[in-house]
Design an enzyme around this catalytic site. Sequence first.
Site, short mmCIF file in Angstrom:
data_model
loop_
_atom_site.label_atom_id
_atom_site.label_comp_id
_atom_site.label_asym_id
_atom_site.label_seq_id
_atom_site.Cartn_x
_atom_site.Cartn_y
_atom_site.Cartn_z
N VAL A 75 28.61 20.16 42.41
CA VAL A 75 28.98 21.02 41.30
C VAL A 75 29.03 20.20 40.02
O VAL A 75 29.82 19.27 39.91
CB VAL A 75 30.37 21.67 41.53
CG1 VAL A 75 30.68 22.66 40.41
CG2 VAL A 75 30.43 22.36 42.89
N ASP B 10 25.18 10.13 42.34
CA ASP B 10 24.41 11.36 42.48
C ASP B 10 22.97 11.14 41.99
O ASP B 10 22.75 10.65 40.88
CB ASP B 10 25.09 12.46 41.66
CG ASP B 10 24.45 13.82 41.84
OD1 ASP B 10 23.92 14.09 42.93
OD2 ASP B 10 24.51 14.63 40.89
N HIS B 11 22.01 11.52 42.80
CA HIS B 11 20.59 11.48 42.42
C HIS B 11 20.13 10.12 41.91
O HIS B 11 19.45 10.03 40.88
CB HIS B 11 20.29 12.57 41.38
CG HIS B 11 20.23 13.94 41.95
ND1 HIS B 11 19.18 14.38 42.74
CD2 HIS B 11 21.11 14.96 41.88
CE1 HIS B 11 19.42 15.64 43.12
NE2 HIS B 11 20.59 16.00 42.63
N HIS C 45 22.74 21.09 46.96
CA HIS C 45 22.68 20.76 45.55
C HIS C 45 22.47 22.05 44.75
O HIS C 45 21.98 23.04 45.27
CB HIS C 45 21.53 19.78 45.27
CG HIS C 45 21.83 18.38 45.68
ND1 HIS C 45 21.82 17.33 44.79
CD2 HIS C 45 22.18 17.85 46.88
CE1 HIS C 45 22.13 16.22 45.43
NE2 HIS C 45 22.35 16.51 46.70
N GLY C 46 22.89 22.01 43.48
CA GLY C 46 22.77 23.23 42.68
C GLY C 46 23.79 24.28 43.08
O GLY C 46 23.49 25.48 43.10
N GLY D 104 21.38 23.28 37.34
CA GLY D 104 21.51 23.81 35.98
C GLY D 104 21.87 25.29 35.96
O GLY D 104 22.32 25.87 36.95
#
Length: 294
Positions: free
Chosen positions: A231, A82-83, A208-209, A179
Site C-alpha cells: 500500500v 520495495d521494488h 502489489h497495487g 498508482g
Amino acid sequence: MLVSMKSILDDANENYYGVMSMNSINIEMVRGGIEAASEEHSPIIIQMGPGQIGKHAHLAEIVPVVKELAAKAPVPVALNLDHGSKLDDEIAAIQAGFTNVMIDASSLPYEENIQKTKTIVSLAHPMGVSVEAELGHVGQAADGDGITDDLYTNVEQAKDFVARTGCDALAVAIGTAHGNYPKGFVPKLDFDRLHELKEALQMPLVLHGGSGSGEGNLKKAVAGGINKINVCTDAFAAAKAGMLELLEENPDADFLALQMKAEASVKAFVKDYIHIIGSNDRYVFTDFESGSQE
C-alpha cells in the site's frame, strides 16, 4: 521488535491472513503505522523503494527511525526494500539493516529474472535477510495495466521459478496495478489463478497495487492466499486528506499541526486496513520483555 519479513509472512501463510506493507517516507508515517499495528496487535511491514529513498527517505536517516520505533513495539515489524532492481540498491539496503529486500526483475526475460533473483538470494540469505521476487508483471494503473491477462503470473512457470531461485515470497500478477485507477474503476482480479498459484506453491504470496483495489477484492484475495498487501498511493492520500481537512477547518494551522494531523490520519487508515485484511489480534503479548505470547 524488528524481525525478518519471512517470519511474519510464514505465520500469515500458515494461518491465512494478510499483512499490510506500507510505503513510508518519514517519521510520521512510520510512527503512525507502527502505533496502529501495536494497538491492533498486528504485525506490519514498513517499506520504501529506491526512488523514495533517493528523494526523501535517505537510508542513513530513516533506518534508525524504523529500528528505534520497531524496538519499542510489542508486535513484529519488518523493514523491506520495495521494488529494488539494481544490485547496488539491494546491497545498500542489506548493509543498512533491512530485514527483507525485493528484487523486481519481472519486466526482464524469464531466465534473466531467475538469474537476478538467484543472485540477490545468494547475497541476502547469509545475512539473515529474506527475499521477495516478482513473476508476471504488475504495471501502472495510469497506463491501463492489469486490465488484460497478458502479464499475469503463469502457474507452472511460478513453480519452476520458486524452485530455482529459493525466494521467500512471490509477488504475483492477478489484475492489480500500481498508482491511481481511473475514477470509479475497480480492478477485476483473477481469483481462480490466485487459488491455483496458492495450491501449487504453498508459500507467502504478495499483492502489489493494493491501493484502490476495493475492500471486497482485498478480503477475497486474502482468503485466496495473499499474505502481503503493498500500500503506497492510499497511505499517501490518507496523509494528504488529513492535512487538507485541517487546513479547511483552520487555515492558520502551522506545520507542526499539519504533520501531527498527517500522522493521525495514517494511523487511522492503517487500523482500518488491518481489520480488512485480518491481521488484528494475531500478537497479544503478556510479557514483552520475555516475548511470551498469549
